[in-house]
Write a protein that holds these residues in place. Structure first.
Motif, PDB file in Angstrom:
ATOM      1  N   ASP A  51      40.995  37.829  28.659  1.00  6.22           N
ATOM      2  CA  ASP A  51      42.255  38.286  29.244  1.00  6.22           C
ATOM      3  C   ASP A  51      42.090  38.212  30.761  1.00  6.22           C
ATOM      4  O   ASP A  51      41.153  38.776  31.321  1.00  6.22           O
ATOM      5  N   ILE A  52      42.996  37.513  31.431  1.00  6.22           N
ATOM      6  CA  ILE A  52      42.870  37.315  32.876  1.00  6.22           C
ATOM      7  C   ILE A  52      43.037  38.624  33.640  1.00  6.22           C
ATOM      8  O   ILE A  52      42.297  38.921  34.584  1.00  6.22           O
ATOM      9  N   THR A  53      44.015  39.432  33.229  1.00  6.28           N
ATOM     10  CA  THR A  53      44.334  40.659  33.961  1.00  6.28           C
ATOM     11  C   THR A  53      43.602  41.846  33.349  1.00  6.28           C
ATOM     12  O   THR A  53      43.943  42.313  32.264  1.00  6.28           O
ATOM     13  N   ASN A  58      39.252  40.555  37.699  1.00  4.76           N
ATOM     14  CA  ASN A  58      39.969  39.362  37.275  1.00  4.76           C
ATOM     15  C   ASN A  58      39.133  38.595  36.262  1.00  4.76           C
ATOM     16  O   ASN A  58      37.959  38.311  36.504  1.00  4.76           O
ATOM     17  N   SER A  79      46.633  34.838  28.269  1.00  5.82           N
ATOM     18  CA  SER A  79      47.351  35.065  29.521  1.00  5.82           C
ATOM     19  C   SER A  79      48.767  35.568  29.292  1.00  5.82           C
ATOM     20  O   SER A  79      49.349  35.386  28.222  1.00  5.82           O
ATOM     21  N   ALA A  83      51.616  33.659  34.112  1.00  2.00           N
ATOM     22  CA  ALA A  83      50.299  33.431  34.713  1.00  2.00           C
ATOM     23  C   ALA A  83      49.915  31.959  34.711  1.00  2.00           C
ATOM     24  O   ALA A  83      48.774  31.606  34.481  1.00  2.00           O
ATOM     25  N   ASP A  86      47.046  31.000  37.061  1.00  2.00           N
ATOM     26  CA  ASP A  86      45.752  31.481  36.570  1.00  2.00           C
ATOM     27  C   ASP A  86      45.251  30.608  35.428  1.00  2.00           C
ATOM     28  O   ASP A  86      44.049  30.325  35.334  1.00  2.00           O
TER      29      ASP A  86
END
Length: 225
Positions: A51-53, A58, A79, A83, A86
């Protein structure tokens, strides 16, 4: 397969873990950046779902850490809809695939299998070693085209051996891969011997040679003697 899920949304992580474990995967969870970084540094995985967030960092930095450590794990980005930058950055860094939330769990499982086939088995859906054949997506094993009935752990053990043909694998790495990261703290790995003994017996009863070699003081090696 051994999978690390990096996800801070509890409801989502619970549903992913339940589904993937039902599919036969060994899964570990990291709910924040610090925990994810520690697990990625210490343990080995077949696939990492990122998971990016995250609440304290990060997920892209986790991907960078995996690549810096030359991890052979497949990486799938999980994501949010907005995003795109990202996702592109993550793919450029070496991630194998991405899924945009929300997604179907069956699609996630298919993406995992595809990534692992590409990375570990050169995209093959049929694996062979001498007279032994496996179909990973169906968890089927045969020797000289005769089916072999294995337990889940015996199958996972055979797949782990074939994925590491001619490499010495320690009892610790076998335990972690099949039972999870917490197994590195166990006092004894004698239970592994029982699984290896049963696997060897079932394969040889169908006509396979004995390819499982004990490397004293280290672990085991799968390959021709």
């Amino acid at each position: 397969m051994k999978i690390l899920l990096i996800e801070d949304e509890k409801a989502l992580s619970d549903s992913i873990l339940a589904y993937l474990r039902e599919e036969g995967h060994t899964c570990e969870l990291a709910t924040n950046f610090l925990q994810a970084g520690q697990k990625a540094l210490i343990y080995e995985y077949d696939c990492v779902l990122v998971d990016i967030t995250l609440p304290d960092g990060n997920g892209l930095d986790i991907i960078a850490q995996l690549k810096k450590n030359r991890s052979e794990a497949g990486i799938i980005i999980l994501s949010a809809k907005n995003a795109l930058d990202d996702k592109i950055t993550g793919l450029d860094m070496g991630a194998d695939d991405y899924l945009t939330k929300p997604f179907h769990l069956s699609e996630l499982n298919s993406r995992i299998k595809s990534v692992i086939r590409r990375r570990n088995f050169k995209g093959n859906t049929l694996l062979s070693f001498e007279e032994i054949s496996l179909i990973p997506d169906e968890m089927k094993v045969s020797v000289n085209q005769k089916p072999v009935v294995l337990t889940k752990k015996e199958y996972d053990l055979l797949l782990f051996f074939i994925s590491n043909t001619n490499r010495v694998v320690t009892k610790e790495s076998i335990a972690e891969h099949l039972w999870g990261d917490h197994m590195d703290a166990t006092d004894s790995f004698d239970f592994i011997y029982s699984h290896i003994k049963n696997l060897r017996k079932k394969l040889m009863e169908k006509g396979a040679d004995d390819y499982i070699q004990t490397v004293y003081g280290m672990g085991y090696k799968f390959g021709k003697k």
